[in-house]
Design a protein around this motif. Structure first.
Motif, PDB file in Angstrom:
ATOM      1  N   MET A  93      -0.466 -20.483  23.084  1.00 50.91           N
ATOM      2  CA  MET A  93      -0.198 -19.316  23.940  1.00 50.91           C
ATOM      3  C   MET A  93      -1.286 -19.152  24.993  1.00 50.91           C
ATOM      4  O   MET A  93      -1.007 -18.894  26.174  1.00 50.91           O
ATOM      5  N   LEU A  94      -2.542 -19.327  24.578  1.00 51.65           N
ATOM      6  CA  LEU A  94      -3.672 -19.156  25.488  1.00 51.65           C
ATOM      7  C   LEU A  94      -3.638 -20.192  26.605  1.00 51.65           C
ATOM      8  O   LEU A  94      -3.875 -19.873  27.779  1.00 51.65           O
ATOM      9  N   ASP A 135       8.107 -15.141  22.820  1.00 48.58           N
ATOM     10  CA  ASP A 135       8.482 -13.757  23.133  1.00 48.58           C
ATOM     11  C   ASP A 135       7.255 -12.950  23.548  1.00 48.58           C
ATOM     12  O   ASP A 135       7.271 -12.235  24.551  1.00 48.58           O
ATOM     13  N   ASN A 136       6.222 -13.061  22.723  1.00 50.95           N
ATOM     14  CA  ASN A 136       4.968 -12.345  22.974  1.00 50.95           C
ATOM     15  C   ASN A 136       4.384 -12.747  24.327  1.00 50.95           C
ATOM     16  O   ASN A 136       3.935 -11.900  25.107  1.00 50.95           O
ATOM     17  N   LEU A 137       4.407 -14.050  24.615  1.00 53.05           N
ATOM     18  CA  LEU A 137       3.797 -14.569  25.838  1.00 53.05           C
ATOM     19  C   LEU A 137       4.547 -14.119  27.087  1.00 53.05           C
ATOM     20  O   LEU A 137       3.930 -13.800  28.117  1.00 53.05           O
ATOM     21  N   ASN A 152      -1.684 -18.598  31.647  1.00 55.31           N
ATOM     22  CA  ASN A 152      -1.872 -18.548  33.099  1.00 55.31           C
ATOM     23  C   ASN A 152      -0.808 -19.335  33.863  1.00 55.31           C
ATOM     24  O   ASN A 152      -0.245 -18.821  34.835  1.00 55.31           O
ATOM     25  N   PRO A 153      -0.487 -20.592  33.457  1.00 59.12           N
ATOM     26  CA  PRO A 153       0.575 -21.312  34.172  1.00 59.12           C
ATOM     27  C   PRO A 153       1.913 -20.580  34.147  1.00 59.12           C
ATOM     28  O   PRO A 153       2.616 -20.514  35.156  1.00 59.12           O
ATOM     29  N   LEU A 154       2.275 -19.999  32.992  1.00 56.27           N
ATOM     30  CA  LEU A 154       3.550 -19.287  32.888  1.00 56.27           C
ATOM     31  C   LEU A 154       3.549 -18.042  33.771  1.00 56.27           C
ATOM     32  O   LEU A 154       4.514 -17.784  34.510  1.00 56.27           O
ATOM     33  N   ALA A 155       2.463 -17.272  33.721  1.00 63.83           N
ATOM     34  CA  ALA A 155       2.389 -16.051  34.528  1.00 63.83           C
ATOM     35  C   ALA A 155       2.414 -16.369  36.023  1.00 63.83           C
ATOM     36  O   ALA A 155       3.072 -15.672  36.804  1.00 63.83           O
ATOM     37  N   GLY A 175      -5.051  -9.850  25.691  1.00 59.72           N
ATOM     38  CA  GLY A 175      -3.781  -9.670  24.987  1.00 59.72           C
ATOM     39  C   GLY A 175      -3.550 -10.734  23.933  1.00 59.72           C
ATOM     40  O   GLY A 175      -3.146 -10.435  22.799  1.00 59.72           O
ATOM     41  N   ILE A 176      -3.828 -11.986  24.278  1.00 55.67           N
ATOM     42  CA  ILE A 176      -3.634 -13.082  23.322  1.00 55.67           C
ATOM     43  C   ILE A 176      -4.703 -13.030  22.239  1.00 55.67           C
ATOM     44  O   ILE A 176      -4.437 -13.323  21.069  1.00 55.67           O
ATOM     45  N   GLY A 177      -5.922 -12.639  22.614  1.00 54.36           N
ATOM     46  CA  GLY A 177      -6.979 -12.470  21.607  1.00 54.36           C
ATOM     47  C   GLY A 177      -6.616 -11.401  20.593  1.00 54.36           C
ATOM     48  O   GLY A 177      -6.829 -11.566  19.382  1.00 54.36           O
TER      49      GLY A 177
END
Length: 252
Positions: free
Chosen positions: A172-173, A28-30, A177-180, A52-54
């Protein structure tokens, strides 16, 4: 630091289960981070995702260091219409309302062929870096609280929680990038992801009002929708190849 739990099969099983749950909860967060970062100029997107993930990791570890306070957040502070509301409920309701508002605004922006500057269309093609990080931070807080309360409910060994959280945030990290990039390259997926955020927002609101919604139903619906969209993408790709082949035949 006590690592005696490493020899306890029950503790190891709790660790494995918690890692899976934390990774799933991090989806959800990602999704939110991916959609929001794609509204930034291209050279700032990857940096925004990392920050954001940090921040998500820092918030989760920070909340773990205040477990005694986290536990009290589930205790009712007032009652309304016969239901007791805790700080956790209020945070979930606030986060859910923000997600519903944000998803509705972005859907409106995506489907309106002539967007105007009305109240639902304040988002532009890009936003400032600070605005994006602020919004990511707000939702990080909501998702982190939900994540840590879930962890506290599964085990009382802090080190197990820390390991599960660090692994989940690392996943998540790696996936950010691949998801975005996938979402950015496939416009129809953007609306699907916004629909997911809308559903997640409504779920948070429902849970804030005491209506428990099993997470399995939510993620099963998301997986089914993603499968249908995947089939649609394959169908469109096949149609484009067929059209390209027909055009080549005509030229001959």
């Amino acid at each position: 630091m006590d690592f005696a739990w490493l020899s306890d099969p029950t503790a190891l099983a709790a660790l494995a289960t918690l890692i899976v749950m934390e990774v799933v909860l991090g989806i959800d967060n990602l999704i939110f981070i991916s959609i929001l970062s794609n509204k930034l100029p291209e050279h700032q997107r990857s940096k925004a995702r990392r920050i954001g993930i940090g921040l998500a990791l820092i918030l989760r570890l920070g909340l773990l260091s205040t477990i005694a306070i986290i536990v009290t957040l589930t205790e009712p502070i007032f009652s309304l219409f016969g239901h007791g509301f805790s700080w956790r409920d209020l945070i979930l309701i606030g986060g859910g309302l923000f997600l519903v508002w944000k998803a509705t605004k972005e859907i409106h922006h995506n489907v309106d062929p002539t967007p105007s500057d009305d109240v639902f269309d304040t988002a532009k093609a890009t936003m400032t870096f600070g605005a994006a990080i602020t919004q990511i931070l707000l939702l990080d807080l909501v998702f982190s609280l939900d994540s840590i309360i879930t962890a506290v409910g599964m085990t009382d060994v802090v080190m197990i929680m820390v390991i599960a959280v660090v692994i989940a945030v690392t996943v998540m990290l790696l996936a950010a990038n691949p998801l975005a990039q996938f979402i950015h390259a496939n416009p129809t997926v953007v609306l699907l992801a916004l629909g997911f955020l809308l559903m997640i927002g409504m779920t948070l609101i429902a849970e804030g009002f005491g209506a428990h919604v099993p997470k399995g139903y939510i993620y099963a619906a998301m997986a089914f929708s993603a499968l249908v969209e995947g089939l649609n993408m394959l169908s469109r790709r096949a149609a484009r190849r067929k059209a390209a082949g027909s055009g080549a035949d005509l030229k001959r």
